[in-house]
Design a protein around this motif. Structure first.
Motif: not given
Length: 351
Positions: A186-195, A179-181, A265-273, A171-177
């Motif tokens: 494109p992801q829905p808004s939070v409101e549309q996700f709840e719909n 790398f998930g996108g 790009k996903a790896i670089n988003r985790l660089k600090k961690k 429903l969120a169009n994302h696998k959660g990590s």
């Protein structure tokens, strides 16, 4: 004027038969809307702003006249578009509160022979319903396990067995990590996700178990509402175990073929961690197609994150099962047995 004002209860059955038009502006529609509706705005984004400003400054009469002045020259275009899109000339319309915009659209279309059903209370009534629906005390059963144990595959297999499954990542169009996108819409808004979430939930029997995957509060940019997230945390959880080799292979199947630049790009988003050295090593492994190596590297981080998340669950409601070396079909049978034990039932051999 061939128009009928309908309640939300009447709307549910009618929308299975008729197309649905959202008369709000493009921006309102983009933010959130009733799923499967088509946007035919009475006022554009800029026109809506202009009319709204005038309403605040001079009142309803001046705003109404201005609205007609703006939209009047387009009346014929709206009618032609509707005739082209809906040749059967029978539709449902709504706006924000079931007021002027949907009334104007209803009038315009009825003038050219349409039979129009207008939703009383408009989108606001629908949204009040979906807001409440996703905050009910549903009977949840959560599938947990470290990254790569195949939770999503098990959910799909359970759904094939006619189990009630709520796939939040789908429903969120994302696998959660991080790398998930990649490769997702494109992801829905939070409101549309709840719909979307509420639309799925209303199909379920509230007395029966609903399966879903253990999630963090955030799925990409989507934030799960507090009530539902807390409900997940206090619901029974089946913690699935798999060997590291199996997990690495499953992740490789899902991600190794994705564009390298997106993985980096996903790896670089985790660089600090991850830290500088592990980040550099992982990027080099991606470039050189050493997929098992970079996946193993990242599992160190994700396993720690999962263990931290697991601690928010009541240990008395946690069931651990080792599915190492066991295929999807047999795994489903085993977790269904746990479900039936939790529900105090005898396992159903049909599963």
């Amino acid at each position: 004027m061939i128009e009928k004002l309908i309640s939300l209860e009447e709307f549910w059955s009618l929308r299975e038969q008729l197309p649905l038009i959202d008369a709000r502006s493009e921006a309102e529609f983009l933010q959130s809307h009733i799923p499967q509706s088509i946007n035919i705005p009475i006022l554009s984004n800029s026109e809506r702003t202009e009319v709204g400003t005038l309403y605040k400054q001079k009142g309803a009469l001046d705003a109404t006249i201005k609205g007609f002045e703006l939209v009047g020259p387009r009346f014929h275009q709206i009618q032609k578009k509707a005739i082209e899109l809906f040749p059967k000339q029978k539709i449902i319309v709504y706006c924000w509160r079931g007021g002027m915009r949907s009334q104007i659209l209803s009038w315009l279309l009825s003038m050219v022979g349409f039979e129009v059903f207008r939703l009383k209370g408009g989108y606001k009534t629908y949204r009040n319903y979906t807001f409440d629906e996703v905050r009910k005390p549903w009977n949840l059963l959560v599938l947990g396990g470290k990254t790569g144990v195949g939770k999503t595959r098990l959910l799909k297999a359970l759904e094939d067995k006619n189990e009630q499954v709520l796939d939040l990542e789908d429903l969120a169009n994302h696998k959660g990590s991080a790398f998930g996108g990649i490769g997702q819409q494109p992801q829905p808004s939070v409101e549309q996700f709840e719909n979307l979430m509420a639309e799925k939930l209303r199909q379920f029997n509230s007395n029966e178990t609903i399966w879903l995957e253990n999630e963090s509060r955030r799925i990409g940019k989507i934030i799960i509402n507090d009530q539902f997230f807390n409900l997940m945390g206090c619901s029974p959880l089946i913690d699935i175990l798999k060997s590291e080799e199996e997990r690495i292979q499953l992740i490789k199947e899902e991600y190794a073929s994705l564009p390298k630049e997106e993985l980096i790009k996903a790896i670089n988003r985790l660089k600090k961690k991850l830290g500088g050295l592990r980040t550099t090593t992982a990027i080099e492994d991606i470039i050189n197609d050493h997929h098992e190596s970079w996946i193993s590297n990242l599992l160190i981080y994700y396993d720690k994150t999962y263990q931290f998340d697991l601690e928010r669950h009541d240990p008395n409601k946690l069931k651990r099962i080792d599915l190492t070396g066991i295929g999807v079909e047999e795994s489903v049978k085993l977790i269904m047995e746990i479900k039936n034990q939790l529900n105090g039932k005898i396992s159903n051999p049909a599963h």
